[in-house]
Write an enzyme that holds these catalytic residues in place. Structure first.
Site, short mmCIF file in Angstrom:
data_model
loop_
_atom_site.label_atom_id
_atom_site.label_comp_id
_atom_site.label_asym_id
_atom_site.label_seq_id
_atom_site.Cartn_x
_atom_site.Cartn_y
_atom_site.Cartn_z
N ASP A 185 28.22 44.82 34.56
CA ASP A 185 27.87 45.40 33.25
C ASP A 185 28.98 45.35 32.19
O ASP A 185 28.78 45.84 31.07
CB ASP A 185 27.42 46.87 33.44
CG ASP A 185 28.53 47.73 34.03
OD1 ASP A 185 29.64 47.21 34.27
OD2 ASP A 185 28.27 48.93 34.26
N GLY A 186 30.14 44.82 32.55
CA GLY A 186 31.21 44.72 31.54
C GLY A 186 31.85 46.05 31.19
O GLY A 186 32.66 46.14 30.26
N ARG A 224 46.85 34.00 34.93
CA ARG A 224 46.86 34.19 36.38
C ARG A 224 46.96 32.84 37.09
O ARG A 224 46.63 31.81 36.49
CB ARG A 224 45.53 34.86 36.80
CG ARG A 224 45.33 36.21 36.15
CD ARG A 224 43.85 36.46 35.84
NE ARG A 224 43.71 37.64 34.98
CZ ARG A 224 43.54 38.87 35.42
NH1 ARG A 224 43.42 39.10 36.70
NH2 ARG A 224 43.46 39.88 34.58
N ASP A 229 43.44 35.23 41.74
CA ASP A 229 43.00 35.58 40.38
C ASP A 229 43.64 36.89 39.91
O ASP A 229 43.50 37.26 38.74
CB ASP A 229 41.47 35.68 40.28
CG ASP A 229 40.88 36.58 41.35
OD1 ASP A 229 41.04 36.26 42.53
OD2 ASP A 229 40.29 37.61 41.00
#
Ligand code: AMP
Ligand code: MG
Length: 490
Positions: free
Chosen positions: A132-133, A190, A261
């Site tokens: 959902d961010g 990253r 990441d």
């Protein structure tokens, strides 16, 4: 940046450029934030504000609130979400990316470092997948306290600038509120950014990113012959990674998800998911309950850091002169790791000059801590008061379930101290400057999150205060020194 700038202009003037926009389009997408409902400030961090040359008034005002909540972004600010890949628990995922994070731009700190400012929890991006961010309040507090705790211990990390609360509802295990963390780091590039392009076979963009990182963050490498620069960059990143993990090991910090990441090319701690500080010393301590195989448990971290450097070497391999490089890198990593770890431990033990047997003394100490179920942070803090073995300091012995083993190690320590030239007062003073009385113990973090979710932020504020100044005993804060595990009767 001066304090004479009007409040609403201060934050706009701060962000002079978005670094991602200097890279080709394949690196990012432009995304506008989705404002939270009725956002309000929960906290503004005076430490980081000051680093950026901002007063608290310049940060904590209506205009800045609307700015960070994405309601009033000037056209010059172009937020972006970047794409990356990553090895997660050893398995390669070809596309991840900023799913709940937007980069606003960067600025120059008073320390002459670049700082990229990001919003975490500002809504959906093209990389949100099915999520959902948003960032629940609890996760934002975790990151806020975690990053400020590491900064307090002088460990390189992303930092928290401010925290907004809201009335937006976010569904997790239970319905909770959405928050917005405004964070900053020297860079958020990253290992996974390199991996994304390499594994797609897009070597041109691996090259673009390599040059970009060198120009922006390692300009001294521009003095190297062009064809050697990627290798030199890799070596510099390997060194920083080794040092970072040595920092974590020396303070009992367990990251929990050291996927590629989540690895910064600048050697900063990024991503505060399921991290934890060890209390009772145990090498198999794990901070991640879903890490069944113990891949990211405490004693595996140095090896995983090395593994991740090899994944980065692979991602840059199209620019490297030879395939024999990994062996060279392994040696380099181990050498920097051991050097830095030992140096940090020497300082923690109050040893001002190196001695060839110091590694053995540290090894013996770790076994003693484990055998006696000793609280890691409290041990070093109490050790400053050590006078001699005969004295049997009750505070020190109160930490162990195995006093005989402790006496044995303290005898070795006493012998080692006899080789030192500094006075015991000076040793005590130096030890208290590097051994914290406050670390972010998991039960304290949990309590502060639970209370914050119920609207009580006092625990969060108090915990933050001690963690930002962890070496100084602060009156009325004894509660925050206490381990979850009981002391032993001596
Ligand atoms: P992390 O576990 O925080 O390293 O996240 C792994 C990936 O999932 C990253 O690409 C994140 O951007 C993405 N992600 C995690 N949580 C969310 C969320 N609530 N909404 C969108 N993306 C997310
Ligand atoms: Mg992450």
């Amino acid at each position: 940046m001066t304090h004479s700038i009007p409040y609403d202009a201060a934050i706009k003037n701060l962000l002079w450029t978005n670094p991602w926009l200097q890279l080709p389009n394949a690196f990012y997408q432009s995304v506008q934030p989705t404002p939270l409902d009725n956002a309000y400030f929960i906290h503004c961090n005076t430490h980081t504000a000051e680093l950026l040359g901002l007063s608290t008034e310049q940060l904590q005002n209506e205009a800045t609130l609307r700015f960070f909540n994405g309601q009033q972004l000037p056209p010059a600010v172009q937020p972006t979400a970047s794409v990356y890949a990553g090895h997660q628990f050893g398995i390669f995922t070809s596309q991840l990316g900023d799913g709940r994070v937007l980069s606003l731009g960067e600025t120059l700190g008073k320390d002459n470092q670049r700082y990229e400012i990001q919003l975490k929890g500002a809504g959906l991006t093209p990389y949100s997948r099915t999520l959902d961010g948003r960032c629940p309040l609890g996760s934002a507090i975790r990151e806020y306290l975690g990053s400020e705790a590491l900064a307090g211990l002088n460990i390189p990390t992303s930092r928290a600038l401010c925290l907004l609360g809201s009335e937006t509802k976010v569904q997790r295990e239970h319905l909770t509120t959405g928050a917005l963390l405004v964070r900053m780091a020297r860079s958020h590039i990253r290992f996974g950014h390199f991996e994304y392009f390499h594994h797609k076979g897009d070597f041109e963009n691996v090259k673009n990113l390599t040059l970009f990182v060198i120009e922006q963050h390692f300009p001294e490498l521009l003095n190297e012959p062009t064809e050697l620069r990627p290798l030199r960059l890799l070596e510099a990143i390997v060194e920083r990674t080794a040092r970072l993990i040595a920092d974590w090991q020396s303070e009992g910090f367990t990251h929990g998800v050291i996927n590629t990441d989540n690895m910064s090319v600048l050697g900063d701690t990024l991503d505060y998911g399921p991290f934890g500080f060890m209390e009772t010393y145990h090498p198999e301590f794990s901070a991640n309950t879903s890490d069944d195989l113990g891949r990211y448990q405490f004693d595996q971290q140095p090896e995983i850091g090395r593994w991740n450097c090899l994944a980065l070497a692979e991602a840059i391999s199209s620019l490297l002169p030879s395939r024999t490089i990994p062996a060279q890198l392994l040696r380099l990593y181990r050498q920097h790791y051991h050097q830095h770890y030992l140096q940090r431990l020497r300082l923690k033990l109050g040893l001002s000059t190196p001695h060839p047997d110091d590694a053995k003394l540290v090894e013996a100490l770790l076994i003693t801590l484990q055998q006696g179920n000793i609280d890691y942070a409290l041990f070093f803090r109490q050790l400053a008061h050590f006078v001699n073995v005969q004295e049997k300091n009750p505070a020190l012995y109160g930490l162990t379930s195995d006093p005989a083993k402790l006496t044995h190690w303290l005898t070795l320590y006493q012998d080692r101290l006899s080789l030192e030239t500094i006075s015991s007062q000076e040793r005590q003073k130096r030890m208290n400057q590097v051994n914290p009385c406050y670390v972010l113990r998991s039960h304290l973090l949990k309590q502060s999150i639970t209370a914050a979710e119920q609207g009580d932020l006092t625990g969060f504020y108090r915990l933050l205060t001690v963690l930002q100044n962890p070496f100084e005993e602060q009156s009325g804060m004894d509660f925050y020194t206490q381990p979850h595990t009981p002391k032993f009767a001596y």
